[in-house]
Write a protein that holds these residues in place. Structure first.
Motif, PDB file in Angstrom:
ATOM      1  N   VAL A  30       0.818  -1.216   0.000  1.00  0.00           N
ATOM      2  CA  VAL A  30       0.000   0.000   0.000  1.00  0.00           C
ATOM      3  C   VAL A  30       0.849   1.261   0.000  1.00  0.00           C
ATOM      4  N   GLY A  31       2.170   1.107   0.132  1.00  0.00           N
ATOM      5  CA  GLY A  31       3.044   2.268   0.077  1.00  0.00           C
ATOM      6  C   GLY A  31       4.497   1.899   0.308  1.00  0.00           C
ATOM      7  N   ARG A  32       5.360   2.848   0.021  1.00  0.00           N
ATOM      8  CA  ARG A  32       6.797   2.689   0.276  1.00  0.00           C
ATOM      9  C   ARG A  32       7.180   3.609   1.423  1.00  0.00           C
ATOM     10  N   VAL A  33       8.124   3.157   2.243  1.00  0.00           N
ATOM     11  CA  VAL A  33       8.650   3.974   3.337  1.00  0.00           C
ATOM     12  C   VAL A  33      10.158   4.007   3.109  1.00  0.00           C
ATOM     13  N   GLY A  34      10.601   4.995   2.362  1.00  0.00           N
ATOM     14  CA  GLY A  34      12.006   5.049   1.980  1.00  0.00           C
ATOM     15  C   GLY A  34      12.317   3.963   0.961  1.00  0.00           C
ATOM     16  N   LYS A  35      13.620   3.631   0.832  1.00  0.00           N
ATOM     17  CA  LYS A  35      14.033   2.619  -0.146  1.00  0.00           C
ATOM     18  C   LYS A  35      14.016   1.212   0.423  1.00  0.00           C
ATOM     19  N   GLU A  36      14.090   1.105   1.738  1.00  0.00           N
ATOM     20  CA  GLU A  36      14.287  -0.201   2.367  1.00  0.00           C
ATOM     21  C   GLU A  36      13.050  -0.828   3.000  1.00  0.00           C
ATOM     22  N   ARG A  37      11.926  -0.111   3.013  1.00  0.00           N
ATOM     23  CA  ARG A  37      10.749  -0.651   3.694  1.00  0.00           C
ATOM     24  C   ARG A  37       9.482  -0.419   2.872  1.00  0.00           C
ATOM     25  N   LEU A  38       8.521  -1.306   3.093  1.00  0.00           N
ATOM     26  CA  LEU A  38       7.231  -1.222   2.414  1.00  0.00           C
ATOM     27  C   LEU A  38       6.111  -1.259   3.444  1.00  0.00           C
ATOM     28  N   LYS A  39       5.035  -0.542   3.172  1.00  0.00           N
ATOM     29  CA  LYS A  39       3.839  -0.640   4.000  1.00  0.00           C
ATOM     30  C   LYS A  39       2.920  -1.619   3.293  1.00  0.00           C
ATOM     31  N   VAL A  40       2.473  -2.651   4.032  1.00  0.00           N
ATOM     32  CA  VAL A  40       1.624  -3.692   3.444  1.00  0.00           C
ATOM     33  C   VAL A  40       0.341  -3.833   4.236  1.00  0.00           C
ATOM     34  N   GLU A  41      -0.681  -4.368   3.540  1.00  0.00           N
ATOM     35  CA  GLU A  41      -1.941  -4.722   4.173  1.00  0.00           C
ATOM     36  C   GLU A  41      -2.177  -6.198   3.876  1.00  0.00           C
ATOM     37  N   TYR A  42      -2.245  -6.994   4.930  1.00  0.00           N
ATOM     38  CA  TYR A  42      -2.404  -8.439   4.768  1.00  0.00           C
ATOM     39  C   TYR A  42      -3.809  -8.783   4.301  1.00  0.00           C
ATOM     40  N   THR A  43      -3.924  -9.838   3.503  1.00  0.00           N
ATOM     41  CA  THR A  43      -5.234 -10.246   2.991  1.00  0.00           C
ATOM     42  C   THR A  43      -6.015 -11.070   4.004  1.00  0.00           C
ATOM     43  N   THR A  44      -5.325 -11.729   4.945  1.00  0.00           N
ATOM     44  CA  THR A  44      -6.017 -12.609   5.892  1.00  0.00           C
ATOM     45  C   THR A  44      -5.810 -12.228   7.360  1.00  0.00           C
ATOM     46  N   LEU A  45      -4.804 -11.456   7.673  1.00  0.00           N
ATOM     47  CA  LEU A  45      -4.532 -11.093   9.065  1.00  0.00           C
ATOM     48  C   LEU A  45      -5.275  -9.817   9.416  1.00  0.00           C
ATOM     49  N   VAL A  46      -5.801  -9.763  10.644  1.00  0.00           N
ATOM     50  CA  VAL A  46      -6.564  -8.592  11.072  1.00  0.00           C
ATOM     51  C   VAL A  46      -5.838  -7.851  12.193  1.00  0.00           C
ATOM     52  N   SER A  47      -6.208  -6.602  12.358  1.00  0.00           N
ATOM     53  CA  SER A  47      -5.645  -5.735  13.382  1.00  0.00           C
ATOM     54  C   SER A  47      -6.088  -6.199  14.763  1.00  0.00           C
ATOM     55  N   GLU A  48      -5.181  -6.154  15.736  1.00  0.00           N
ATOM     56  CA  GLU A  48      -5.542  -6.527  17.107  1.00  0.00           C
ATOM     57  C   GLU A  48      -6.530  -5.530  17.704  1.00  0.00           C
ATOM     58  N   GLU A  49      -6.413  -4.254  17.314  1.00  0.00           N
ATOM     59  CA  GLU A  49      -7.295  -3.214  17.858  1.00  0.00           C
ATOM     60  C   GLU A  49      -8.706  -3.310  17.288  1.00  0.00           C
ATOM     61  N   ASP A  50      -8.823  -3.687  16.020  1.00  0.00           N
ATOM     62  CA  ASP A  50     -10.130  -3.747  15.367  1.00  0.00           C
ATOM     63  C   ASP A  50     -10.141  -4.935  14.412  1.00  0.00           C
ATOM     64  N   GLU A  51     -10.768  -6.020  14.826  1.00  0.00           N
ATOM     65  CA  GLU A  51     -10.760  -7.255  14.030  1.00  0.00           C
ATOM     66  C   GLU A  51     -11.542  -7.131  12.727  1.00  0.00           C
ATOM     67  N   ASN A  52     -12.195  -5.987  12.505  1.00  0.00           N
ATOM     68  CA  ASN A  52     -12.882  -5.749  11.234  1.00  0.00           C
ATOM     69  C   ASN A  52     -11.957  -5.098  10.210  1.00  0.00           C
ATOM     70  N   LYS A  53     -10.746  -4.760  10.633  1.00  0.00           N
ATOM     71  CA  LYS A  53      -9.782  -4.122   9.731  1.00  0.00           C
ATOM     72  C   LYS A  53      -8.606  -5.058   9.491  1.00  0.00           C
ATOM     73  N   ARG A  54      -8.144  -5.070   8.254  1.00  0.00           N
ATOM     74  CA  ARG A  54      -6.969  -5.881   7.927  1.00  0.00           C
ATOM     75  C   ARG A  54      -5.720  -5.255   8.550  1.00  0.00           C
ATOM     76  N   LEU A  55      -4.815  -6.127   8.978  1.00  0.00           N
ATOM     77  CA  LEU A  55      -3.563  -5.682   9.593  1.00  0.00           C
ATOM     78  C   LEU A  55      -2.703  -4.974   8.558  1.00  0.00           C
ATOM     79  N   ARG A  56      -2.202  -3.804   8.934  1.00  0.00           N
ATOM     80  CA  ARG A  56      -1.242  -3.046   8.120  1.00  0.00           C
ATOM     81  C   ARG A  56       0.018  -2.898   8.941  1.00  0.00           C
TER      82      ARG A  56
END
Length: 148
Positions: A30-56
């Protein structure tokens, strides 16, 4: 990780967490964070804070690879290296035998945990290695007196 992995592309992210080490989880970039890191959103894992949202999360680019192509097989054979889909991710194991009669079920051994679990053929895929920017089916030699 390929330099040209772009935003909105589906990838697999290698887990470094205890109990999940070496497993891969499908995510969308879902985005790049500099040259060495990526922001991702998992297709099956959910956020601990809100199980209705996919983990990013932000992950090191070196822990990301493209999703492997599908290799169609009629059946898996004993001692074949495979990936098994379990607990929302892909885990590397080895077929150690068939189970049951008509249904194609396989017993898979996992070196990482020592577990032996049974899976239907639809939950397995041919293990492939990401080498120099291309997918290569595992050519690992098997020691017939144990696992390679």
């Amino acid at each position: 990780m390929e330099e040209n992995i772009s935003v909105r592309k589906y990838v697999e992210v290698c887990s470094k967490e205890d109990g999940f080490l070496g497993s891969y989880f499908v995510a969308k970039v879902v985005g790049r964070v500099g040259k060495e890191r990526l922001k991702v959103e998992y297709t099956t894992l959910v956020s601990e804070e809100d199980e209705n949202k996919r983990l990013r999360e932000v992950v090191p680019a070196r822990d990301v690879r493209p999703c492997p192509p599908t290799i169609e097989v009629a059946e898996f054979h004993e001692l074949q290296k495979v990936d098994a889909y379990d607990r929302e991710g892909w885990w590397v194991g080895r077929v150690i035998g068939r189970v049951g009669g008509g249904d194609e079920k396989y017993c898979v051994h996992f070196d990482s945990t020592g577990d032996k679990l049974v899976y239907s053929g639809s939950m397995l895929r041919v293990h492939q290695e990401w080498e120099d920017g291309i997918w290569v089916p595992s050519r690992e030699e098997v020691n017939l007196h144990g696992f390679a």
